[in-house]
Design a protein around this motif. Structure first.
Motif, PDB file in Angstrom:
ATOM      1  N   ARG A  97      -4.627   7.952   5.052  1.00  0.00           N
ATOM      2  CA  ARG A  97      -6.266   8.080   4.809  1.00  0.00           C
ATOM      3  C   ARG A  97      -7.010   7.041   5.561  1.00  0.00           C
ATOM      4  O   ARG A  97      -7.895   7.330   6.301  1.00  0.00           O
ATOM      5  CB  ARG A  97      -6.605   8.321   3.419  1.00  0.00           C
ATOM      6  N   MET A 130       0.685  -1.228  -0.145  1.00  0.00           N
ATOM      7  CA  MET A 130       0.032   0.308   0.057  1.00  0.00           C
ATOM      8  C   MET A 130       0.908   1.306  -0.091  1.00  0.00           C
ATOM      9  O   MET A 130       1.823   1.377   0.601  1.00  0.00           O
ATOM     10  CB  MET A 130      -0.814  -0.025   1.325  1.00  0.00           C
ATOM     11  N   ASP A 181       0.095   7.122   1.369  1.00  0.00           N
ATOM     12  CA  ASP A 181      -1.086   8.186   1.227  1.00  0.00           C
ATOM     13  C   ASP A 181      -2.341   7.213   1.673  1.00  0.00           C
ATOM     14  O   ASP A 181      -3.358   7.823   2.561  1.00  0.00           O
ATOM     15  CB  ASP A 181      -1.107   9.108   0.090  1.00  0.00           C
ATOM     16  N   ASP A 182      -2.536   6.325   1.159  1.00  0.00           N
ATOM     17  CA  ASP A 182      -3.689   5.393   1.461  1.00  0.00           C
ATOM     18  C   ASP A 182      -3.687   4.871   2.715  1.00  0.00           C
ATOM     19  O   ASP A 182      -4.926   4.876   3.478  1.00  0.00           O
ATOM     20  CB  ASP A 182      -3.703   4.180   0.314  1.00  0.00           C
ATOM     21  N   CYS A 183      -2.407   4.592   3.282  1.00  0.00           N
ATOM     22  CA  CYS A 183      -2.386   4.125   4.851  1.00  0.00           C
ATOM     23  C   CYS A 183      -2.874   4.861   5.591  1.00  0.00           C
ATOM     24  O   CYS A 183      -3.630   4.850   6.787  1.00  0.00           O
ATOM     25  CB  CYS A 183      -1.098   3.599   4.874  1.00  0.00           C
ATOM     26  N   ALA A 214      -4.421  -2.630  -0.743  1.00  0.00           N
ATOM     27  CA  ALA A 214      -4.645  -1.989  -1.907  1.00  0.00           C
ATOM     28  C   ALA A 214      -4.103  -2.520  -3.167  1.00  0.00           C
ATOM     29  O   ALA A 214      -4.734  -2.742  -3.979  1.00  0.00           O
ATOM     30  CB  ALA A 214      -3.749  -0.701  -2.004  1.00  0.00           C
ATOM     31  N   HIS A 228      -9.152   2.007  -1.712  1.00  0.00           N
ATOM     32  CA  HIS A 228      -7.959   2.660  -1.981  1.00  0.00           C
ATOM     33  C   HIS A 228      -7.826   3.457  -3.102  1.00  0.00           C
ATOM     34  O   HIS A 228      -8.580   3.395  -3.962  1.00  0.00           O
ATOM     35  CB  HIS A 228      -6.815   1.550  -1.994  1.00  0.00           C
ATOM     36  N   ASP A 229      -6.924   4.343  -3.325  1.00  0.00           N
ATOM     37  CA  ASP A 229      -6.511   5.203  -4.416  1.00  0.00           C
ATOM     38  C   ASP A 229      -5.385   4.631  -5.198  1.00  0.00           C
ATOM     39  O   ASP A 229      -5.456   5.062  -6.437  1.00  0.00           O
ATOM     40  CB  ASP A 229      -6.403   6.520  -4.185  1.00  0.00           C
ATOM     41  N   TYR A 230      -4.446   3.992  -4.705  1.00  0.00           N
ATOM     42  CA  TYR A 230      -3.083   3.789  -5.387  1.00  0.00           C
ATOM     43  C   TYR A 230      -2.986   2.448  -5.954  1.00  0.00           C
ATOM     44  O   TYR A 230      -3.025   1.580  -5.073  1.00  0.00           O
ATOM     45  CB  TYR A 230      -2.092   4.223  -4.861  1.00  0.00           C
ATOM     46  N   TRP A 269     -14.026   1.851   3.317  1.00  0.00           N
ATOM     47  CA  TRP A 269     -12.570   1.984   2.723  1.00  0.00           C
ATOM     48  C   TRP A 269     -12.461   1.890   1.150  1.00  0.00           C
ATOM     49  O   TRP A 269     -13.239   0.948   0.680  1.00  0.00           O
ATOM     50  CB  TRP A 269     -11.736   1.149   3.582  1.00  0.00           C
TER      51      TRP A 269
END
Length: 373
Positions: free
Chosen positions: A273, A266, A269-271, A295, A348-350, A346
């Motif tokens: 958030r 991951m 930034d995802d973590c 992620a 994820h973005d990445y 939840w």
């Protein structure tokens, strides 16, 4: 209970920069007296001169590790700079010291930690202090003290003062007999590292304190976390950070895991958030105390191939570290985080391609600045 000076000194020397340590702020210049010594007439003397708001008052232990500084920045932006206190046993760099409240805090010193919570009116505690997998295997006694004794201090103080407590867990909380692809939230957990054992202990103790004392305990099992802001520091998944530094600086990379070793990963930034979201989630939405979050999952070969899209001349070799390979082989290949996605939304973005792009952009930019100076 407090551990002797020798052990505390050993903690100071052995804690990895990537794992959490113990610390707190100097911007908040509180004088540390035991709460037992404070009389009613002294109460105003020990109150920090912050305006009363609805925002939580947050203490982050192990704040100089991989996640603490980034989480403090995120929380300060949301709740106000002075409402988030970073803590550790190590001296902070100048930019961290001047960015917001920082206090020395040793989680093995129960009295010191308790005073900090009382003097600064803490309502949330985020407990990042820990020794990671490979570091812990090299010093089991120290890992047991920091990861277990320190946790007990934190649990007791959180229960006593009605704190919301967040303690991260890890893919290392699973073992070779756990289902690996995917690994659900609830299944057999028989880790074979002191780090993993201590994290299972933390999960179960937090759940027990929640049911026994009503303590608001929340926990996320983090996958391997990748960040451009910190150097690798002894974790089994750290190859996925090291490759970016080595690729840019040297054009070559030696991996200590086999090329087909797939693990959950991951971007930081995802973590961060996800941590904010679980902290803010309404209690009635939470059906469990510990959640998997995920992620992406990839192996070294897949990561190398993605990096070579930008750096085609990257030279890669493999020199397998038996200890870390053994640890990785007992860990999940992929997390099932469906409960986190269902209960508190939840997402994820990445993915891998976004991860590689952002890591290379950040590190390339830093390298250009360094060369210009």
């Amino acid at each position: 209970m407090p551990v002797g000076r020798t052990l505390t000194r050993a903690v100071h020397q052995a804690l990895s920069p990537v794992c959490g340590c113990q610390v707190l702020s100097t911007s908040v210049r509180c004088i540390s007296f035991s709460p037992r010594q404070v009389t009613s007439s002294d109460a105003s003397f020990h109150s920090v001169s912050f305006s009363e708001t609805d925002h939580p008052r947050v203490l982050i232990t192990g704040g100089l590790g991989q996640l603490g500084v980034g989480l403090a920045k995120l929380l300060r932006k949301r709740y106000g700079n002075n409402n988030v206190i970073l803590s550790d046993i190590r001296k902070p760099p100048d930019h961290v010291f001047h960015s917001g409240p920082f206090i020395y805090s040793d989680i093995l010193d129960y009295k010191n930690l308790r005073e900090i919570v009382v003097n600064n009116r803490i309502t949330w505690m985020i407990h990042y202090s820990a020794l990671l997998s490979a570091v812990g295997e090299a010093n089991v006694q120290l890992a047991r003290a920091v990861n277990i004794t320190g946790l007990h201090n934190v649990l007791d103080i959180a229960a006593e003062h009605g704190l919301r407590l967040f303690v991260p867990s890890t893919i290392g909380a699973f073992g070779p007999t756990s289902p690996r692809n995917p690994t659900p939230d609830l299944c057999i957990q028989r880790p074979r590292t002191i780090y993993g054992v201590s994290k299972v202990h933390a999960e179960l103790m937090g759940e027990y304190y929640h049911h026994r004392y009503g303590m608001d305990f929340r926990c996320l099992r983090y996958p391997g976390i990748i960040s451009a802001d910190t150097q690798p520091g002894g974790g089994t998944t750290d190859y996925a950070v090291q490759i970016f530094h080595d690729a840019i600086k040297e054009g070559k990379f030696e991996c200590y895991l086999k090329p087909d070793t797939c693990l959950p990963m991951m971007y930081i930034d995802d973590c961060l958030r996800a941590t904010l979201e679980i902290l803010e989630a309404p209690a009635e939405c939470l059906t469990m105390r510990t959640y998997n979050i995920n992620a992406m999952s990839f192996n070294p070969e897949e990561l190398v191939n993605e990096v070579r899209k930008y750096l085609p001349d990257l030279q890669v070799s493999y020199n397998v570290d038996k200890v870390r390979q053994g640890i990785a082989d007992s860990w999940p290949v992929k997390f099932d985080d469906s409960n986190a996605r269902k209960d508190w939304g939840w997402k994820h973005d990445y993915d891998l391609s976004e991860l590689v792009t952002v890591m290379l952009n950040i590190l390339n930019s830093e390298t250009r600045v360094a060369r210009a100076n």
